[in-house]
Design a protein around this motif. Structure first.
Motif, short mmCIF file in Angstrom:
data_model
loop_
_atom_site.label_atom_id
_atom_site.label_comp_id
_atom_site.label_asym_id
_atom_site.label_seq_id
_atom_site.Cartn_x
_atom_site.Cartn_y
_atom_site.Cartn_z
N ASP A 29 -20.72 27.09 16.99
CA ASP A 29 -21.80 26.11 17.08
C ASP A 29 -21.91 25.54 18.49
O ASP A 29 -22.13 24.33 18.67
CB ASP A 29 -21.61 24.98 16.06
CG ASP A 29 -21.81 25.46 14.63
OD1 ASP A 29 -22.71 26.28 14.40
OD2 ASP A 29 -21.05 25.01 13.75
N GLY A 30 -21.72 26.38 19.50
CA GLY A 30 -21.83 25.96 20.89
C GLY A 30 -20.60 25.27 21.45
O GLY A 30 -20.58 24.85 22.59
N ILE A 31 -19.55 25.18 20.64
CA ILE A 31 -18.31 24.51 21.05
C ILE A 31 -17.27 25.56 21.43
O ILE A 31 -16.95 26.43 20.62
CB ILE A 31 -17.77 23.61 19.92
CG1 ILE A 31 -18.79 22.54 19.57
CG2 ILE A 31 -16.43 22.99 20.29
CD1 ILE A 31 -18.57 21.89 18.24
N PRO A 32 -16.73 25.49 22.66
CA PRO A 32 -15.68 26.44 23.03
C PRO A 32 -14.36 26.04 22.38
O PRO A 32 -13.90 24.91 22.49
CB PRO A 32 -15.61 26.30 24.56
CG PRO A 32 -16.10 24.91 24.84
CD PRO A 32 -17.08 24.58 23.75
N VAL A 33 -13.75 26.98 21.67
CA VAL A 33 -12.49 26.74 20.98
C VAL A 33 -11.46 27.73 21.51
O VAL A 33 -11.73 28.93 21.60
CB VAL A 33 -12.65 26.91 19.45
CG1 VAL A 33 -11.32 26.72 18.74
CG2 VAL A 33 -13.69 25.92 18.92
N LEU A 34 -10.28 27.22 21.87
CA LEU A 34 -9.21 28.03 22.44
C LEU A 34 -8.05 28.12 21.47
O LEU A 34 -7.67 27.13 20.85
CB LEU A 34 -8.72 27.41 23.75
CG LEU A 34 -9.77 27.13 24.81
CD1 LEU A 34 -9.16 26.37 25.98
CD2 LEU A 34 -10.42 28.42 25.28
N LEU A 35 -7.48 29.31 21.37
CA LEU A 35 -6.34 29.53 20.50
C LEU A 35 -5.40 30.51 21.20
O LEU A 35 -5.79 31.63 21.52
CB LEU A 35 -6.82 30.10 19.17
CG LEU A 35 -5.82 30.15 18.03
CD1 LEU A 35 -5.38 28.74 17.63
CD2 LEU A 35 -6.43 30.84 16.84
N SER A 36 -4.17 30.08 21.44
CA SER A 36 -3.20 30.96 22.11
C SER A 36 -2.67 31.99 21.13
O SER A 36 -2.72 31.80 19.91
CB SER A 36 -2.04 30.13 22.68
OG SER A 36 -1.23 29.64 21.63
N SER A 37 -2.13 33.07 21.68
CA SER A 37 -1.56 34.10 20.83
C SER A 37 -0.37 33.55 20.04
O SER A 37 -0.13 33.93 18.90
CB SER A 37 -1.14 35.33 21.65
OG SER A 37 -0.26 34.96 22.68
N GLU A 38 0.38 32.63 20.64
CA GLU A 38 1.52 32.01 19.94
C GLU A 38 1.04 31.16 18.76
O GLU A 38 1.61 31.21 17.68
CB GLU A 38 2.33 31.17 20.92
CG GLU A 38 3.60 30.59 20.33
CD GLU A 38 4.62 31.64 19.89
OE1 GLU A 38 5.40 31.34 18.96
OE2 GLU A 38 4.64 32.75 20.46
N SER A 39 -0.02 30.37 18.96
CA SER A 39 -0.54 29.54 17.87
C SER A 39 -1.08 30.39 16.73
O SER A 39 -0.94 30.04 15.56
CB SER A 39 -1.64 28.61 18.40
OG SER A 39 -1.08 27.61 19.21
N LYS A 40 -1.70 31.53 17.06
CA LYS A 40 -2.23 32.42 16.03
C LYS A 40 -1.14 32.89 15.07
O LYS A 40 -1.40 33.10 13.89
CB LYS A 40 -2.91 33.62 16.66
CG LYS A 40 -4.30 33.33 17.16
CD LYS A 40 -4.93 34.56 17.76
CE LYS A 40 -5.36 35.51 16.69
NZ LYS A 40 -6.17 36.62 17.20
#
Length: 104
Positions: A57-68
């Protein structure tokens, strides 16, 4: 991985002025202790090399490989004026009363 941001959270996250290369980081940090415990955080951070970036929805979301590694395939984020942000899955609530903080 599927991240769904509910409309209440979208409204709040769209108020943020994101700088270049920034996004909302959903972090799941494994804490070594006598039991299995993962701490969850929500913050505005710069994108790192190992991050996967989602535009929701136009919001950049970051997720590290460790968090995944510590999150299920379906994750939801919502917002309530009294309880802050809530991060959850179909099976459990990971954390509520999350506050969005800028790292820098």
């Amino acid at each position: 991985m599927n991240i769904e941001i509910k409309k209440e959270a979208v409204a709040q996250l769209k108020k943020v002025d994101y700088k270049e290369n920034e996004g909302v980081r959903i972090e799941a940090i494994y804490l070594a202790s006598c039991s299995i415990y993962v701490e969850h955080e929500l913050k505005i951070d710069n994108q790192n090399e190992d991050d996967e970036k989602f535009i929701i929805d136009g919001i950049p979301v970051l997720l590290s490989s460790e968090s995944k590694k510590h999150l299920p395939d379906n994750v939801y984020l919502t917002y309530n004026d009294k309880l802050g942000y809530k991060l959850y899955s179909d099976e459990e609530t990971f954390r509520y009363n999350l506050q969005l903080k800028r790292v820098n």
